[in-house]
Structures are given as C-alpha cells and as structure tokens.
Enzyme design. Structure first.
Site, PDB file in Angstrom:
ATOM      1  N   THR A 100       0.875  -1.174   0.000  1.00  0.00           N
ATOM      2  CA  THR A 100       0.000   0.000   0.000  1.00  0.00           C
ATOM      3  C   THR A 100       0.909   1.220   0.000  1.00  0.00           C
ATOM      4  O   THR A 100       1.595   1.504   0.987  1.00  0.00           O
ATOM      5  CB  THR A 100      -0.913   0.008   1.227  1.00  0.00           C
ATOM      6  OG1 THR A 100      -1.777  -1.131   1.170  1.00  0.00           O
ATOM      7  CG2 THR A 100      -1.772   1.272   1.252  1.00  0.00           C
ATOM      8  N   LYS A 175      -7.315   1.536  -3.151  1.00  0.00           N
ATOM      9  CA  LYS A 175      -6.974   1.158  -1.778  1.00  0.00           C
ATOM     10  C   LYS A 175      -7.148   2.339  -0.834  1.00  0.00           C
ATOM     11  O   LYS A 175      -7.532   2.164   0.333  1.00  0.00           O
ATOM     12  CB  LYS A 175      -5.533   0.633  -1.728  1.00  0.00           C
ATOM     13  CG  LYS A 175      -5.071   0.200  -0.330  1.00  0.00           C
ATOM     14  CD  LYS A 175      -5.901  -0.967   0.208  1.00  0.00           C
ATOM     15  CE  LYS A 175      -5.498  -1.335   1.642  1.00  0.00           C
ATOM     16  NZ  LYS A 175      -4.195  -1.998   1.732  1.00  0.00           N
ATOM     17  N   LYS A 243       0.111   5.365   8.448  1.00  0.00           N
ATOM     18  CA  LYS A 243       0.861   5.540   7.198  1.00  0.00           C
ATOM     19  C   LYS A 243      -0.105   5.621   6.021  1.00  0.00           C
ATOM     20  O   LYS A 243       0.003   6.508   5.169  1.00  0.00           O
ATOM     21  CB  LYS A 243       1.847   4.384   7.021  1.00  0.00           C
ATOM     22  CG  LYS A 243       2.729   4.466   5.772  1.00  0.00           C
ATOM     23  CD  LYS A 243       2.168   3.709   4.567  1.00  0.00           C
ATOM     24  CE  LYS A 243       2.187   2.208   4.795  1.00  0.00           C
ATOM     25  NZ  LYS A 243       1.743   1.464   3.581  1.00  0.00           N
TER      26      LYS A 243
END
Length: 293
Positions: A100, A175, A243
């Site tokens: 990701t 995502k 993150k």
C-alpha cells in the site's frame, strides 16, 4: 509475455509470508527475499523455495516479481535501488507491487518498468493477515489489461477477488478509498460499543441484534469479540494505518477532496500511538474511549 513458471516474492512480513507460501503450494518455482534473511531461510525450509541475499538475486530469471514491503521508500529500495529487482528483470517479465503506497510511486514504477520492457501493475491488497493466510485477499490493480490478464491467475492463488480498476495508480487510489471507509467504520463501531457499555447493555447481545441489519460490516463481524474483550495484539497495526491515512490525506489535498472524518480518525489513531498502542490492531480506537480502570 513469458509463461509464468518462476516467481520471486520480495518481503515476507505477516502478509507476504503466507502469500508466497500459496504460490509455492501451487507448484510455482518460488524465490524469496526478506530484509531479515533468517526469515527468508525459514520460509524456504518450510515451503521448498529458495532464499536469496538481495532482491536482484531473487528476481534473476523470474517471470513474475511480487513486492510486499512497508512504504514508498522500501519499495524504491527493492525495485529501483542498487540491489533492486529491476537490475536483473528482463523484457517480458512482470513486476507487481502489493505494497500500500502512493499513487505517485505507482506512476514512477510504471515509467521505470517501461524503460526496461517490463510490465507493471500496482496491486495493493485488503483482507489482512487472516485473508493472506486463507488465500482470501481482495486485490485492486492498476495497469494494462493484457498485463493483468497474464498475472491474474497467479494472484488468484491467494485472493478471492482480483480486479483491474484502470491504468497505473488506479489500484493505489482504490486502496485509499478502502482505508478511508475502514477508518470511519471502525470509529463508528468503537463509539457504538462504548455507548452500549456505558448504557449497561450486554455488548455481545447488542452486536448479535444489530449485525443482522443495516449496521452490519466486516469490522463488526470480525472485530467485535476482541474489542469487547479489550484485546488488540493482533491484526493490522495502528502504525500502518496511520501511514495509509497519511497517503489518503495527501492525495485528497491534491484532488481537492474533503475528508474531515478521515482526518479526525487519523488524529484519534495518533492518540492510540501515544498510549503506546502503535502495534495494536486498528480496532483499538475503542480503547481510547474507555475510562482507565
């Protein structure tokens, strides 16, 4: 494009370790690299593949290279760095990044791959460690259709759904949507359970009732028991979620998209980190609402 017989898997964390294992079980020649080499050796001993000292060594001769590491910088190090996979990948091979990461990085890698005649897909996953172990991940891909068609059968070895969302970076953008939705859901579930507790209700009974209606979600189904038990040493870590949300918020600023709830929940996760819960599961948002005993 080459027929995929030999694969390299770069990054054997809680996701990559079982993902690579599924490939070996399907009879693919599997070469692995991990920053902590002893983990790669343990994987090779368990699954019968081979452990390698550098990413470029693992990628040598591979038809397909899969990357699943921590963040943008980690991806750059193992792909375009001095010992990166692109230094040994050959024309006609495919690079798939399951990390990701940012949409910018996906476009950067797509360009780097084109210069070498290597195909590229950004393909972040959802489903967590449990999904990786059970071969039930959801994979969101960005890239060209014919490249996707070539690798999808391999990705299906550890996924229940593999979908091409559009050109390079579309997987990462999708995502981001996934993480935005999860952030709001987990906060809502945390507030609901907190309210039920304060109201003197049986939390399990409440979930048994409302999960059958419009309030039901994957998070409710899979996380309510551990949340009620105040157990968080499992699952997707708060540090990683922050993150990811940072990536979402940065991209939102560029797109002039407004994400007030996401920004708020990101700060709630910062509170959890200050509680020394950076390694706790994302459902630990409930813990910051509970009064200290």
């Amino acid at each position: 494009m080459n027929t995929i017989k030999t694969v390299a898997f770069i990054g054997l964390g809680v996701m990559g370790y079982p993902m690579a294992g599924h490939l070996a079980k399907q009879g693919l020649t599997t070469r692995v690299y991990n920053r902590t080499h002893s983990k790669a050796e343990a994987w090779a001993k368990e699954h019968g593949g081979t452990a390698h000292a550098t990413p470029k060594e693992a990628a040598e001769g591979a038809d397909l290279v899969l990357v699943c590491v921590g963040n943008d910088d980690d991806v750059r190090q193992v792909t375009t760095g001095a010992d990166g996979v692109l230094s040994t990948m050959t024309s006609g091979s495919v690079l798939v990044d399951h990390t990701t990461a940012s949409a910018d990085l996906a476009l950067e890698l797509d360009n780097a791959c084109r210069e070498k005649g290597v195909a590229f897909l950004d393909a972040p996953v959802s489903g967590g460690q449990q999904g990786a172990e059970n071969g039930a991940l959801t994979v969101m891909c960005g890239g060209e259709q014919h490249h996707f068609d070539a690798v999808a059968p391999v990705l299906n070895h550890y996924a229940k759904a593999v979908t091409l969302m559009g050109p390079a970076s579309s997987g990462q953008l999708t995502k981001m949507v996934n993480q935005i939705c999860i952030a709001g859901l987990v906060q809502g579930l945390s507030e609901g359970l907190h309210f039920a507790e304060q109201a003197g209700l049986d939390q399990q009974q409440v979930i048994d009732v409302i999960s059958k209606g419009a309030a039901g979600s994957w998070q409710m189904e899979n996380r309510h028991k551990t949340m009620i038990a105040d157990e968080y040493n499992h699952g997707f870590a708060v540090n990683w979620m922050r993150k990811d949300l940072g990536i979402c918020l940065e991209q939102a600023r560029r797109l002039d998209a407004t994400l007030p709830v996401t920004a708020l929940v990101d700060q709630f996760y910062a509170d959890v980190q200050r509680m020394e819960g950076g390694r706790w599961d994302t459902s630990s948002l409930l813990k910051r609402l509970r009064k200290p005993e």
